[in-house]
Scaffold this motif. Structure first.
Motif: not given
Ligand SMILES: CSC[C@H]1O[C@H](OP(=O)(O)O)[C@H](O)[C@@H]1O
Length: 343
Positions: A50, A52, A86, A149-150, A154-155, A160, A187, A226-227, A238-239, A309
């Motif tokens: 995530g 953040p 990453r 997942n947002t 993820a924060t 988000t 996710q 999310g982004a 984003n994902k 992404f």
């Molecule tokens: C608020 S998280 C933003 C974003 O991060 C995630 O990617 P990952 O699971 O590969 O870390 C996903 O793109 C979320 O939208």
């Protein structure tokens, strides 16, 4: 370091722990993280994930190393290693750049701890602000859809896009949520479903390839995603699967919102083509778990394309929900992102 508690990160009596998100929702396993190499592995394996959360986790690890007596040179080197864990989520780089500034101070150890704690507290506040701005967009009884997942996982705060959805639910807007499972690492199916169950958000899990038919049937009223990085012109990464969702939403005239803190904006990227896209291991796609616990494998020789992404152009976005407010395409075209970042 203070005791800090987020859904996927915590510090207890000066020690840092990370909730292993690859084992959710069936196991909650907190991992004690003490080294740079360990944090890099946690981030690269998406045990900590995530945008953040990875920036804050890396910053907290650096602060922890400072409390262990690492020299400034060791910490600056560690920051560069963590910064490269990453490539796409710019929160990682932005947060570590703040930590690097703190490490340049005379009392660098105390400054690093204070900076990491401030980044944690900042994200909690940014999440709440995004949730409040975004929830105002949601009308009663709407059927919402989200990808990946947002949420709190993820924060450091309420999340988000999922934070927006959760607050709308808390406000009594009786929403329903379609949750994209989000291939290949699920996710959505594993993490967003788990968070929705804890939050009491009514949801239905769908395969990513079902979103189009739901929109065609008029069963999606609004989409929040999310982004990982927002370019100066409003394009965002984003994902993977987000772009397809945006194109379908545009075609079916479904309002499509990206939700992110200002720490996700990267003005050094003039547009989405400049955003680095992480490529991940083939086995993440070749292997699929079957309904009976077995793993179904594609041929070992199968050549695989596995970008983590994709990039959605600003032209497909209805609104940008940031911690500072909700912005439309004209405001983005007028350069509001530059104004937000510079103030
Ligand atoms: C608020 S998280 C933003 C974003 O991060 C995630 O990617 P990952 O699971 O590969 O870390 C996903 O793109 C979320 O939208």
């Amino acid at each position: 370091m203070k005791n800090l508690l987020a859904l996927s990160l915590k510090t207890v009596q000066g020690e840092l722990y990370v909730l292993d998100q690859t084992l959710l929702p069936h196991q909650q396993n907190w991992l004690h993280c003490t080294t740079v190499a360990q944090m890099v592995t946690l981030i690269q394996r998406l045990q900590l994930r995530g945008a953040p959360a990875i920036g804050i986790g890396a910053s907290l690890l650096l602060a922890y190393r400072a409390t262990q007596g690492d020299s400034r040179e060791q910490l600056l080197q560690a920051a560069e290693i963590l910064r490269a864990a990453r490539p796409t989520a710019v929160n990682l780089m932005n947060n570590l750049d703040s930590m690097i500034q703190a490490l340049r101070q005379a009392d660098f150890a105390d400054a690093a701890v204070a900076c990491a704690e401030a980044l944690f507290a900042e994200d909690v506040a940014l999440c709440q602000n995004m949730a409040e701005h975004g929830a105002e967009l949601v009308q009663p009884n709407e059927r919402l859809l989200t990808h990946c997942n947002t949420g709190g996982l993820a924060t450091a705060g309420v999340g988000t896009a999922l934070g927006v959805i959760n607050l709308a639910q808390q406000q009594g807007k009786t929403i329903q949520l379609w949750v994209d499972e989000t291939r290949p690492l699920l996710q959505g199916g594993r993490l967003t479903a788990w968070e929705c169950q804890q939050l009491g958000i009514p949801y239905q899990l769908i395969c990513d390839n079902m979103a189009g038919m739901l929109m065609a049937r008029g069963e999606v009223d609004r989409i929040f995603v999310g982004a990982d990085r927002i370019a100066a012109n409003g394009d965002f990464a984003n994902k993977v699967g987000t772009y397809s969702l945006a194109v379908l939403a545009h075609y079916h005239k479904v309002p499509f919102y990206v939700v992110a803190p200002h720490t996700t904006i990267d003005l050094s990227c003039p547009d989405g083509s400049a955003i680095p896209i992480e490529q991940r291991a083939a086995d993440e796609i070749r292997g699929v778990s079957g309904a009976f616990g077995q793993t179904l494998w594609a041929p070992e020789q199968a050549s695989v394309f596995n970008p983590a992404f994709d990039v959605t152009p600003a032209s497909l976005v209805t609104g940008w929900v940031l911690d500072t407010g909700v912005y439309n395409q004209q405001q983005i075209a007028d350069g509001v992102l530059e104004h937000i970042v510079s103030h």
